[in-house]
Write a protein that holds these residues in place. Structure first.
Motif, PDB file in Angstrom:
ATOM      1  N   ALA A  12       0.812  -1.210   0.057  1.00  0.00           N
ATOM      2  CA  ALA A  12       0.118  -0.105  -0.214  1.00  0.00           C
ATOM      3  C   ALA A  12       0.848   0.985   0.018  1.00  0.00           C
ATOM      4  CB  ALA A  12      -0.793   0.035   1.273  1.00  0.00           C
ATOM      5  N   GLU A  13       1.888   1.394   1.080  1.00  0.00           N
ATOM      6  CA  GLU A  13       2.891   2.504   0.798  1.00  0.00           C
ATOM      7  C   GLU A  13       3.456   2.822  -0.585  1.00  0.00           C
ATOM      8  OE1 GLU A  13       4.028   2.500   5.540  1.00  0.00           O
ATOM      9  OE2 GLU A  13       4.905   1.052   4.123  1.00  0.00           O
ATOM     10  N   TYR A  14       3.833   1.475  -1.002  1.00  0.00           N
ATOM     11  CA  TYR A  14       4.630   1.546  -2.227  1.00  0.00           C
ATOM     12  C   TYR A  14       3.813   2.097  -3.444  1.00  0.00           C
ATOM     13  CZ  TYR A  14       7.073  -0.983  -6.385  1.00  0.00           C
ATOM     14  OH  TYR A  14       7.713  -1.158  -7.685  1.00  0.00           O
ATOM     15  N   ARG A  15       2.509   1.787  -3.503  1.00  0.00           N
ATOM     16  CA  ARG A  15       1.817   2.239  -4.604  1.00  0.00           C
ATOM     17  C   ARG A  15       1.567   3.710  -4.277  1.00  0.00           C
ATOM     18  NH1 ARG A  15      -2.998  -2.730  -4.655  1.00  0.00           N
ATOM     19  NH2 ARG A  15      -1.119  -4.230  -5.489  1.00  0.00           N
ATOM     20  N   ARG A  16       1.088   4.119  -2.901  1.00  0.00           N
ATOM     21  CA  ARG A  16       0.963   5.589  -2.813  1.00  0.00           C
ATOM     22  C   ARG A  16       2.211   6.339  -3.011  1.00  0.00           C
ATOM     23  NH1 ARG A  16      -1.614   3.711   1.683  1.00  0.00           N
ATOM     24  NH2 ARG A  16       0.036   4.084   3.205  1.00  0.00           N
ATOM     25  N   MET A  17       3.396   5.685  -2.996  1.00  0.00           N
ATOM     26  CA  MET A  17       4.577   6.528  -3.481  1.00  0.00           C
ATOM     27  C   MET A  17       4.529   6.994  -4.876  1.00  0.00           C
ATOM     28  SD  MET A  17       7.757   4.751  -1.737  1.00  0.00           S
ATOM     29  CE  MET A  17       7.729   3.987  -0.035  1.00  0.00           C
ATOM     30  N   THR A  18       4.007   6.096  -5.854  1.00  0.00           N
ATOM     31  CA  THR A  18       3.747   6.050  -7.298  1.00  0.00           C
ATOM     32  C   THR A  18       2.738   7.210  -7.652  1.00  0.00           C
ATOM     33  OG1 THR A  18       4.757   4.071  -7.802  1.00  0.00           O
ATOM     34  CG2 THR A  18       3.336   5.158  -9.486  1.00  0.00           C
ATOM     35  N   GLU A  19       1.592   6.995  -6.781  1.00  0.00           N
ATOM     36  CA  GLU A  19       0.534   7.854  -7.002  1.00  0.00           C
ATOM     37  C   GLU A  19       0.999   9.398  -6.629  1.00  0.00           C
ATOM     38  OE1 GLU A  19      -2.395   6.239  -4.462  1.00  0.00           O
ATOM     39  OE2 GLU A  19      -2.482   4.493  -5.721  1.00  0.00           O
ATOM     40  N   THR A  20       1.498   9.348  -5.495  1.00  0.00           N
ATOM     41  CA  THR A  20       2.093  10.961  -5.147  1.00  0.00           C
ATOM     42  C   THR A  20       3.227  11.405  -5.765  1.00  0.00           C
ATOM     43  OG1 THR A  20       3.284  10.093  -3.325  1.00  0.00           O
ATOM     44  CG2 THR A  20       0.971  10.571  -2.898  1.00  0.00           C
ATOM     45  N   ILE A  22       6.404  10.454  -5.692  1.00  0.00           N
ATOM     46  CA  ILE A  22       7.635  10.040  -4.686  1.00  0.00           C
ATOM     47  C   ILE A  22       8.460   9.098  -5.801  1.00  0.00           C
ATOM     48  CG2 ILE A  22       8.669   9.009  -2.876  1.00  0.00           C
ATOM     49  CD1 ILE A  22       6.215  10.135  -1.248  1.00  0.00           C
ATOM     50  N   LEU A  23       7.775   8.175  -6.433  1.00  0.00           N
ATOM     51  CA  LEU A  23       8.556   7.190  -7.176  1.00  0.00           C
ATOM     52  C   LEU A  23       7.862   7.598  -8.734  1.00  0.00           C
ATOM     53  CD1 LEU A  23       8.234   3.759  -5.639  1.00  0.00           C
ATOM     54  CD2 LEU A  23      10.343   5.131  -5.787  1.00  0.00           C
ATOM     55  N   ASP A  24       8.757   7.873  -9.660  1.00  0.00           N
ATOM     56  CA  ASP A  24       8.289   8.104 -10.975  1.00  0.00           C
ATOM     57  C   ASP A  24       7.649   6.708 -11.441  1.00  0.00           C
ATOM     58  OD1 ASP A  24       8.018   8.231 -13.867  1.00  0.00           O
ATOM     59  OD2 ASP A  24       9.629   9.961 -13.818  1.00  0.00           O
ATOM     60  N   PRO A  25       6.428   6.940 -12.153  1.00  0.00           N
ATOM     61  CA  PRO A  25       5.494   5.778 -12.567  1.00  0.00           C
ATOM     62  C   PRO A  25       6.570   5.145 -13.768  1.00  0.00           C
ATOM     63  CG  PRO A  25       4.056   7.669 -12.565  1.00  0.00           C
ATOM     64  CD  PRO A  25       5.435   8.049 -12.238  1.00  0.00           C
ATOM     65  N   ASN A  26       7.481   5.528 -14.314  1.00  0.00           N
ATOM     66  CA  ASN A  26       8.232   4.892 -15.281  1.00  0.00           C
ATOM     67  C   ASN A  26       9.550   4.314 -14.862  1.00  0.00           C
ATOM     68  OD1 ASN A  26       6.346   5.889 -17.673  1.00  0.00           O
ATOM     69  ND2 ASN A  26       7.102   7.863 -17.317  1.00  0.00           N
ATOM     70  N   GLU A  27       9.741   4.771 -13.405  1.00  0.00           N
ATOM     71  CA  GLU A  27      10.997   3.995 -13.001  1.00  0.00           C
ATOM     72  C   GLU A  27      10.702   2.706 -12.780  1.00  0.00           C
ATOM     73  OE1 GLU A  27      13.722   5.229  -9.181  1.00  0.00           O
ATOM     74  OE2 GLU A  27      11.768   6.087  -9.340  1.00  0.00           O
ATOM     75  N   ARG A  28      11.847   1.837 -13.233  1.00  0.00           N
ATOM     76  CA  ARG A  28      11.897   0.424 -13.246  1.00  0.00           C
ATOM     77  C   ARG A  28      12.330  -0.016 -11.854  1.00  0.00           C
ATOM     78  NH1 ARG A  28      11.446  -3.069 -16.685  1.00  0.00           N
ATOM     79  NH2 ARG A  28      13.288  -4.223 -16.321  1.00  0.00           N
TER      80      ARG A  28
END
Length: 185
Positions: A12-20, A22-28
């Motif tokens: 859940a935290e990992y997904r929120r990092m992308t949604e907000t 923090i992690l770029d959605p294109n980052e591998r």
């Protein structure tokens, strides 16, 4: 010596990092055992083998399974890797509302051109702990398949290496023969 606690992340935290952002959605990256792990670049032999193996399995198992390519699977509350190929149960909504979980997974496959040790030493234990009964690594350099079975609490109890001329079967579909040579371009 200073001891530092490691902060592990949940799905859940990992997904929120992308949604907000923090992690770029294109980052591998992928989440394995609470750690965010960078994924290797896909070299041409890796990409070609991924396509070849997925197409072969899609044709061989037509109507029996879905073949997912480099999409997430949710193994636990803190592991959501993106295996190169996931052979999963057919879901009429195509997993629109959730990623496949261990109960939905027949086989996970990783393609290794530069990642054999990582796939054996990091991914295999994570898949075993989740109870994935059948895990294969396709080694593009030797054209061999490492087959992991009998998952335990820490790793697989059985690892067998098959050569290009061999035939094997998935645990879920023992009557269907997989020609190893057909998995590689």
């Amino acid at each position: 010596m200073t001891v530092t606690d490691v902060r592990l992340w949940t799905v859940a935290e990992y997904r929120r990092m992308t949604e907000t952002g923090i992690l770029d959605p294109n980052e591998r990256v992928e989440l394995i055992d609470g750690q965010i792990i960078s994924m290797s670049a896909k070299n041409p032999p890796h990409a070609a083998t991924n396509l070849c193996a997925a197409d072969y399995l899609r044709n061989l198992l037509a109507g029996l399974v879905l073949i997912r390519i480099q999409d997430p699977v949710t193994l636990s509350t803190n592991s959501e890797p993106e295996p190169d190929i996931a052979v999963v149960q057919i879901d009429p909504r195509l997993y629109r509302d959730f990623h496949p979980a261990p109960a939905n997974i027949f086989l996970l496959i990783e393609i290794a051109d530069t990642t054999l040790e990582t796939d054996r030493k990091r991914k295999a234990p994570a898949y075993a702990k989740a109870g994935i009964a059948d895990y294969w690594i396709l080694d593009v350099n030797t054209r061999q398949v490492y087959v992991f079975r009998e998952p335990g609490r820490e790793n697989y109890r059985q690892e067998t290496v098959f050569n290009e001329d061999d035939v094997l079967s998935m645990l879920a579909f023992p009557e269907i023969e997989v020609q190893i040579s057909q998995l590689f371009p």
